[in-house]
Every structure is written in C-alpha cells, then in structure tokens.
Design an enzyme around this catalytic site. Sequence first.
Site, PDB file in Angstrom:
ATOM      1  N   HIS A 115      17.657  55.933  45.044  1.00 20.78           N
ATOM      2  CA  HIS A 115      18.190  54.857  45.890  1.00 20.78           C
ATOM      3  C   HIS A 115      17.240  53.679  46.108  1.00 20.78           C
ATOM      4  O   HIS A 115      17.620  52.674  46.690  1.00 20.78           O
ATOM      5  CB  HIS A 115      18.594  55.403  47.257  1.00 20.78           C
ATOM      6  CG  HIS A 115      17.426  55.628  48.174  1.00 20.78           C
ATOM      7  ND1 HIS A 115      16.618  56.730  48.091  1.00 20.78           N
ATOM      8  CD2 HIS A 115      16.915  54.863  49.168  1.00 20.78           C
ATOM      9  CE1 HIS A 115      15.668  56.642  49.006  1.00 20.78           C
ATOM     10  NE2 HIS A 115      15.820  55.523  49.671  1.00 20.78           N
TER      11      HIS A 115
HETATM   12  C1  UD1 Z   1      17.117  52.240  53.735  1.00 18.95           C
HETATM   13  C2  UD1 Z   1      15.612  51.976  53.888  1.00 18.95           C
HETATM   14  C3  UD1 Z   1      14.849  52.938  53.001  1.00 18.95           C
HETATM   15  C4  UD1 Z   1      15.259  54.377  53.258  1.00 18.95           C
HETATM   16  C5  UD1 Z   1      16.777  54.482  53.073  1.00 18.95           C
HETATM   17  C6  UD1 Z   1      17.311  55.874  53.315  1.00 18.95           C
HETATM   18  C7  UD1 Z   1      15.054  49.615  54.334  1.00 18.95           C
HETATM   19  C8  UD1 Z   1      14.478  48.380  53.770  1.00 18.95           C
HETATM   20  N1  UD1 Z   1      15.263  50.637  53.464  1.00 18.95           N
HETATM   21  O1  UD1 Z   1      17.471  51.920  52.398  1.00 18.95           O
HETATM   22  O2  UD1 Z   1      13.475  52.814  53.286  1.00 18.95           O
HETATM   23  O3  UD1 Z   1      14.612  55.224  52.335  1.00 18.95           O
HETATM   24  O4  UD1 Z   1      17.404  53.584  54.010  1.00 18.95           O
HETATM   25  O5  UD1 Z   1      18.640  55.944  52.830  1.00 18.95           O
HETATM   26  O6  UD1 Z   1      15.301  49.672  55.517  1.00 18.95           O
HETATM   27  N2  UD1 Z   1      25.413  51.321  52.725  1.00 18.95           N
HETATM   28  C9  UD1 Z   1      26.661  51.864  52.929  1.00 18.95           C
HETATM   29  N3  UD1 Z   1      26.807  52.700  54.012  1.00 18.95           N
HETATM   30  C10 UD1 Z   1      25.792  52.959  54.873  1.00 18.95           C
HETATM   31  C11 UD1 Z   1      24.535  52.376  54.656  1.00 18.95           C
HETATM   32  C12 UD1 Z   1      24.363  51.569  53.573  1.00 18.95           C
HETATM   33  O7  UD1 Z   1      27.604  51.650  52.183  1.00 18.95           O
HETATM   34  O8  UD1 Z   1      26.015  53.744  55.822  1.00 18.95           O
HETATM   35  C13 UD1 Z   1      25.238  50.472  51.526  1.00 18.95           C
HETATM   36  C14 UD1 Z   1      25.460  49.031  51.794  1.00 18.95           C
HETATM   37  O9  UD1 Z   1      26.091  48.470  50.698  1.00 18.95           O
HETATM   38  C15 UD1 Z   1      24.062  48.470  51.918  1.00 18.95           C
HETATM   39  C16 UD1 Z   1      23.284  49.352  50.965  1.00 18.95           C
HETATM   40  O10 UD1 Z   1      23.899  50.623  51.049  1.00 18.95           O
HETATM   41  O11 UD1 Z   1      23.997  47.129  51.609  1.00 18.95           O
HETATM   42  C17 UD1 Z   1      21.817  49.500  51.288  1.00 18.95           C
HETATM   43  O12 UD1 Z   1      21.641  49.922  52.647  1.00 18.95           O
HETATM   44  P1  UD1 Z   1      20.299  49.527  53.431  1.00 18.95           P
HETATM   45  O13 UD1 Z   1      20.339  50.129  54.780  1.00 18.95           O
HETATM   46  O14 UD1 Z   1      20.052  48.068  53.314  1.00 18.95           O
HETATM   47  O15 UD1 Z   1      19.155  50.183  52.578  1.00 18.95           O
HETATM   48  P2  UD1 Z   1      18.969  51.650  51.978  1.00 18.95           P
HETATM   49  O16 UD1 Z   1      18.982  51.509  50.491  1.00 18.95           O
HETATM   50  O17 UD1 Z   1      19.883  52.656  52.594  1.00 18.95           O
END
Ligand code: UD1
Length: 364
Positions: free
Chosen positions: A208
């Site tokens: 991820h």
């Molecule tokens: C975040 C953390 C990372 C951690 C990870 C655990 C940051 C910069 N990164 O990354 O350090 O290891 O969480 O998972 O804070 N999305 C969904 N549903 C959700 C959450 C996210 O669909 O419940 C999708 C969205 O399209 C979003 C993307 O995932 O834009 C990324 O989510 P985001 O919270 O920005 O970062 P993670 O990759 O989850």
Amino acid sequence: MAGKKPLIVSLVGARPQFIKLAPLAQRLSPKAGHIIVHSGQHYDLMMSEIFFRQLEIPDADYNLAVGSGLHGEMTGKIMIRFEKLLQRLRPDMVLVYGDTNSTLAGALAAAKLCIPVGHIEAGMRSYRMDMPEEINRRLTDHISALLFCPTEQAINNLKKENIKKGIIHSGDLMYELIESSRNKIAANKRLLDRYHLKHKQFLLMTMHRAGNVDDLGNLEKIVNILLRLNMPTLFPVHPRTLKNLKKCNLIGRLKKVSHVRLLKPLAYLDNLTLISNARTVLTDSGGIQKESVFLGTPCLTLRDETEWTETLKWGNYLVGLSIDKIQSLLNKSALPTKAISYKIDSKKPSEIIISSLLGYLRGN
Ligand code: UD1
C-alpha cells in the site's frame, strides 16, 4: 492536578493507530480521563470500524470526519477541526500514534496550544524524505514532550537529531497486542478452510505504500511479481492499491491467474491468523513486518530500507521490487526466524507509557 484525574486525548485515524490504541485504552481509562478522537482519515468498515469492534476499543468520542484528500488538505482539515475541539476540551496531554497525516496534524494543533504531546512510536526513521511518513514522524518528534520509543534504535535516532529530553524506552504496543491475541489466533485457524489453504503452504502479500502503488512502473513490477509466484497467494488489497490497479488496467491480469486470490482488507485477527500460518509474508507495511517476525513467519519486505532495523536480525529480508531476490529467497527450503520478547524489565509497553505520562503530568 493534585487529587484530580488528568485528561488525556488520543487522536487516531488510520488502521495501525487503532491497533496501538487498543492495549493503551484498556489500561488508561481507570487512571485518567481518556477521550478518543477519530480524525476520519480511514472510514471504510474494514479500514476502521472493524478494528474498534474486534479490539474492543471504546467508540470514538468525536469524529472529525476529514475523509481522504491530498496531504495538505487532509492535514489542514484535521488541524482546523482538532484545534477547535482542543480549545473546548483543554486536555492535559494529547497522544498521537505512529506517522500518518493524522499524527502530524494532531501534534501541530496541540503543540501550538501549548498542550504537551506524547508521541507513541517515536524515533523511527527510514531516512527517506520522499516518504510522507518520514516527514510526519520527524516533525512530530521535534514538537513532542514525551517520546515513547519502541526500540533502542529509535532512541539512538532521536539522539542523533539532538533530541535528549522526554525519551522513554517503552517497547512496542503492537507486540503487546499480538501477545494477548495468541489464543484467539490459534482458535481462528479454521479461517484457512475458507480459503482452501494448508498451514505453511501459501503466501500472504500486502502492498500500500505510495512509493510502490502510486507509481505505474512500480505497480506493474508488483503485478509481475504476483504473477510469477509459484504458490497460492492471498492478496488483501488496500483501497489505494485497488484504485490504482483499476486506473492502470492491471487488475484484469491478476484476476486471470488462479494462484492469486484478491481479498478485501482484512480484520485484525484474520490478518494475524493468516500471517502466522503463511509460509512467507510479502509486504511493504511497517506493522506487518513486525507482526510476521513476531509470529515466527519470515517476511520479505518490498522496500529498499526499513525503519524496523532490528527485524532484519529476526527473519525480515529487504528485497526491493526485485523478482530475482524474491524468488531466490522463496526457493530456499526454510528462511531462519528468531523469537523475540516485547517486554522491558518485565513491564508491558502500555504500563510503561501510562506510568511515564502520569509521572510527567505530576511533575516527576
Ligand atoms: C495511511 C498512512 C500510512 C499508513 C496507512 C495504513 C499517511 C500519509 N499514510 O496511508 O502511513 O501505513 O494509512 O493503511 O497518513 N481509502 C479508502 N477508504 C478508507 C481509507 C482510504 O477508500 O477508509 C482510499 C482513498 O482513496 C484514499 C486512499 O485510500 O485516497 C489513501 O488513503 P490515505 O489515508 O491517504 O493513505 P493510506 O495509503 O491509507
């Protein structure tokens, strides 16, 4: 503060933070007022609510509902909403966890209101400033009053940056939670039947990190790695990864092969059960590297470096995105792993963290 229980606010927002909060929340509430604030960074059932339910974490008292967005947008929204809440609550300390955007936003909002910040999992470094997490953890460490370090390496990292006050060697809350989940993991072994898998005869892959899955070239390499694995492989897909696999038309290639099974993100206990029964784990997650070696399963980390350098002595191998390195390690009959202890001076991390923060607030 004499005679009165201190008020502590925990800000969490992403999967690995719920896991760290769980053992702490259980022990903290009898000793302090404890308010849980969810930033809303993760909001899907399998990314958030399932962890609260399964780990018996009390429901969040407040949800800032920021949702997904660009880094500045997310960090800014959390700061604006959290600052307003902190002005009302006026806690004695704010606890932030790990290295996500929620961590940095919470620490900044609290520190500017002169509320002491306690950083759980302080001192971790990848020395890669192109990782958003590295920026988040460095800045958070430099404005925290208490720095709860999971490892000795973390303490050394802080000293190199001239941070000398407030450092506490707490050990790792994630290990504590695994230790208390061992019976449940053993009892959950039937899960293998659901996927028609046998103990130590399958691989588990998770991916991820932005650096791996937001870059088309790297994502293609990851898909090629998956296609060339020669064992049944479970691949629970993070929403970020799924979105990119679809956008780049790569998902079809994975669906065509019979040895790769795509899954929704896993709940905590199912994830640990699969880790502990897998022959080898392939991941770019920090938490899963630790969970694998702690459960005695070798881990191939698809990155060039790790913050968890100790794990390299215990059965974690850095392989980057090199199919040759991966195949040569997977072809070995058994990769060595080593059992490790999570306690420091026979105390649990949650006990050390709580006694240190209460001592700090009493002025000891
Ligand atoms: C975040 C953390 C990372 C951690 C990870 C655990 C940051 C910069 N990164 O990354 O350090 O290891 O969480 O998972 O804070 N999305 C969904 N549903 C959700 C959450 C996210 O669909 O419940 C999708 C969205 O399209 C979003 C993307 O995932 O834009 C990324 O989510 P985001 O919270 O920005 O970062 P993670 O990759 O989850």
